[in-house]
Design a protein around this motif. Structure first.
Motif: not given
Ligand code: ADP
Ligand code: UDP
Length: 236
Positions: A8-15, A24-26, A69-71, A82-86, A123-125, A179-181, A191-193
């Motif tokens: 769905l997404y590749e971030g800086k620290a997680k996919k 549900v997301l992994i 939590t989303h765990l 994890v639970k898929k949240v917005s 603001y997460k942007n 933290i993020e919600f 959510a997040d970590e």
């Molecule tokens: P970033 O987006 O800042 O590079 P990460 O590499 O940690 O951060 O990517 C994880 C992404 O997943 C983040 O954008 C975070 O907001 C999002 N995220 C974390 N937990 C959940 C969840 N339970 N449901 C949906 N998205 C989540």
């Protein structure tokens, strides 16, 4: 066992991957480290596995204390269901001691203890560089309702109390954390970590930094610091 679907997404620290369950997301934790809005890049060997295990452990403790939590379930070294949240696009930062951007912006020496914890919103942007805002701005941008903002603040302060005590038992001072919600079927959950990537942790005796500042500030022994935190909380 839950299976990874499309990424769905590749971030800086997680996919982040979809699964066959729409709720549900992994998440898959990487060793990649970035700082200063992605300007500084590197690798912290073993970080993905450490952050995955530590974050899940902390989320479990928080659940016991009444924080939703989303765990769902740790699936492997680096993967968790994890639970898929917005995601509410707010970085919620709680501070007990002045450090980092607070010290820089306000001219308060790092290490200055606050009489009470303080909350900050960004603001997460990424394009805007996660600018500092307040709760009225969050409303103006329609990022969350007033009720959600109140819930977020209440949870953030409770999380701080739980984590502060938890880390102190491991001879670590919780200086600040992010933290993020998210919204899950209409309710706000954590959510997040939570890991040394997202917290500042200082040794209680020496004030030595045991977190991502070792990477940000080129202090060396980054891997060792992450491992030491794991050891102290009994996870290694
Ligand atoms: P970033 O987006 O800042 O590079 P990460 O590499 O940690 O951060 O990517 C994880 C992404 O997943 C983040 O954008 C975070 O907001 C999002 N995220 C974390 N937990 C959940 C969840 N339970 N449901 C949906 N998205 C989540
Ligand atoms: N933080 C984070 N992600 C961010 C920004 C901050 O996890 O994008 C954490 C950081 O690790 C620290 C706290 O939030 O524990 C406060 O960070 P600060 O605002 O002082 O910013 P920094 O000095 O990291 O730029």
């Amino acid at each position: 066992m839950m299976k990874k679907g499309t990424q769905l997404y590749e971030g800086k620290a997680k996919k982040v991957y979809l699964t066959d369950d729409p709720d549900v997301l992994i998440v898959d934790y990487k060793d990649d480290a970035t700082a200063f809005n992605g300007e500084k890049k590197g690798t912290i060997v073993g970080k993905g596995a450490i952050n995955n295990r530590m974050s899940n452990y902390l989320f479990k403790q928080l659940e016991k204390e009444g924080i939703p939590t989303h765990l769902i379930e740790e699936l492997s070294d680096r993967e968790t269901a994890v639970k898929k949240v917005s995601i509410v696009p707010l970085e919620v930062i709680v501070r007990n001691v002045a450090a980092g951007s607070f010290s820089k912006r306000l001219g308060v020496p790092e290490g200055t203890e606050f009489t009470e914890p303080t909350i900050e919103f960004s603001y997460k942007n990424d394009e805007l560089g996660d600018p500092l805002i307040n709760d009225y701005f969050a409303r103006a941008l329609n990022l969350a309702s007033w009720a959600e903002i109140e819930t977020i603040k209440k949870y953030a302060l409770k999380i701080n109390e739980v984590l502060k005590e938890f880390f102190l038992a491991a001879e670590l001072r919780l200086i600040d954390f992010k933290i993020e919600f998210g919204r899950y079927h209409g309710t706000i959950i954590l959510a997040d970590e939570i890991s040394p990537d997202t917290c500042r942790l200082w040794d209680v005796h020496t004030n030595e930094k045991m977190d991502k500042d070792r990477f940000r500030r080129d202090l060396g022994n980054v891997e060792e610091a992450y491992q030491e935190v794991m050891k102290r909380i009994g996870l290694l």
